[in-house]
Design an enzyme around this catalytic site. Sequence first.
Site, PDB file in Angstrom:
ATOM      1  N   ASP A 241     -71.166  10.577  14.562  1.00 45.79           N
ATOM      2  CA  ASP A 241     -71.652  10.522  13.176  1.00 45.79           C
ATOM      3  C   ASP A 241     -72.733  11.584  12.992  1.00 45.79           C
ATOM      4  OD1 ASP A 241     -72.552   9.529  10.536  1.00 45.79           O
ATOM      5  OD2 ASP A 241     -71.293   7.806  11.011  1.00 45.79           O
TER       6      ASP A 241
ATOM      7  N   HIS B  70     -71.317  14.711  12.364  1.00 47.18           N
ATOM      8  CA  HIS B  70     -71.204  14.888  10.915  1.00 47.18           C
ATOM      9  C   HIS B  70     -72.323  15.740  10.344  1.00 47.18           C
ATOM     10  CE1 HIS B  70     -68.576  10.955  10.665  1.00 47.18           C
ATOM     11  NE2 HIS B  70     -68.092  11.872  11.476  1.00 47.18           N
TER      12      HIS B  70
END
Length: 395
Positions: A220, A243
């Site tokens: 993430d 991310h």
Amino acid sequence: MGLMSSTFLRAFIVRLFLTIVSNVNAQTKVFNVMSYGAVADGKTDNTKSFLSAWNDACEWRGEGTVLVPSGTYQLGAINFKGVCNGKMVFNVDGTIKAPPYSPGDDRWIVFNHVNDLIVTGNGVFDGQGATAWPHNSCDQSLNCKPLPPSLYFQNVTNALVKNITSINSKQFHFIINGSTNVSMSSLNIRAPSDSRNTDGIHVGNSNNIHISQSTIGTGDDCISLGPGSKSVVITDVNCGPGHGISVGSLGRYAGEEDVIGIYVKNCNLTGTTNGLRIKTWASPQSLLAYNLTYKNIHMDNVQNPIFIDQKYCPNSLCQSQGSSQVQIELVKFINIMGTSSSLVAVDLKCSKSKPCKGIELNNIHLDYNGEGPSTATCSNVNQISYQNEVVPSCT
Ligand SMILES: *[C@@H]1O[C@H](CO)[C@@H](O)[C@H](O)[C@H]1NC(C)=O
Ligand SMILES: *[C@@H]1O[C@H](CO)[C@@H](O)[C@H](O)[C@H]1NC(C)=O
Ligand SMILES: *[C@@H]1O[C@H](CO)[C@@H](O)[C@H](O)[C@H]1NC(C)=O
Ligand SMILES: *[C@@H]1O[C@H](CO)[C@@H](O)[C@H](O)[C@H]1NC(C)=O
Ligand SMILES: *[C@@H]1O[C@H](CO)[C@@H](O)[C@H](O)[C@H]1NC(C)=O
Ligand SMILES: *[C@@H]1O[C@H](CO)[C@@H](O)[C@H](O)[C@H]1NC(C)=O
């Protein structure tokens, strides 16, 4: 002569006294978890011995060092609590292993109400995430129960977290919440790219946070700056996979505080889904994201290098799609170089009801990896300025 010697004597006595007092204050004492019965066999639960070592160090009137020597230690959920009588050092040379997934768990290691804290060593925090990732239900429900983060700092002031490795957290690796003046450097944070919500460092309700010289690759955000993040400086971070470096998400809940003064400098993003992202929910919560600067950023094969998303909706689970009430204002992107793996290198999706203001794109040089030049798209941007950018402007 008599006067002189008595002055000398007095000065000497005062000096001696000061030396003794300062030595007493500065006296450091080591509290080795092994002396409290810890067993480094990777199986025995060491929660009690770690907590006793912490409590004694915390009571010590001087610098208390909790030492975790090399070896592998199983450790259950633990709350390292202050207020302590002196400076605290948590020195980990070994590997500390989390318990496997259990449905009720919501925290693992917590530092709470501690002032003057150092967490260091060359040790490893192993969150045993693989036991928990299959239980992550956040792709089915927006109100999924969070899994335990590995290290949670709540109401911590004047802290230094240095030279620590964190691997395979169940959810976030580090959460810094309600804290002031925390520096994190030389960290190594790793989890597989498909491990959901394993953000590297999440900051919220905190100010004067410095993150530097670290390598973060997870499933993430490498770093996410949530509501109430103020005066955060991020430098020399290598991010990927993951991310990217995100502000947000913002505007999901009532009562969120503004995000003000974020500076991201000299960072590399490699193979991430996003580069520099600001994400806000299309919800009625109104707050401000103000004065964000991104400078000297290198992107390599990043899907959305520069991305403002004011209709953030993870896993497409959102119900009403109104318009975000988060005002994004004064955001500078300066010297952003490298490659985009998608055609759209700059994507500014601002809010219809609160258009972005004061966006600066200065020296943006992002090439598309595929055929042809990269592009930019913008919506609801009220004031934008450009200099030397190689991506076509938004009109
Ligand atoms: C935060 O921690 C300090 C000690 O460092 C304590 O005195 C204070 O009460 C705590 N504040 C909150 C809101 O818990
Ligand atoms: C930092 O940690 C690494 C291992 O992760 C170790 O080799 C190195 O000696 C540590 N450096 C310091 C200054 O503790
Ligand atoms: C911030 O914390 C560090 C210790 O990590 C300390 O040396 C420094 O004085 C603190 N800064 C302020 C402004 O309190
Ligand atoms: C985060 O910190 C804020 C301010 O100290 C506090 O109100 C809030 O409850 C904390 N959140 C969590 C999840 O602990
Ligand atoms: C980022 O990459 C550049 C070029 O590859 C390198 O010189 C620089 O040291 C890297 N930055 C960090 C923080 O490692
Ligand atoms: C924005 O933040 C920077 C620090 O990153 C600070 O120097 C500057 O004064 C701030 N500008 C405004 C307009 O608040």
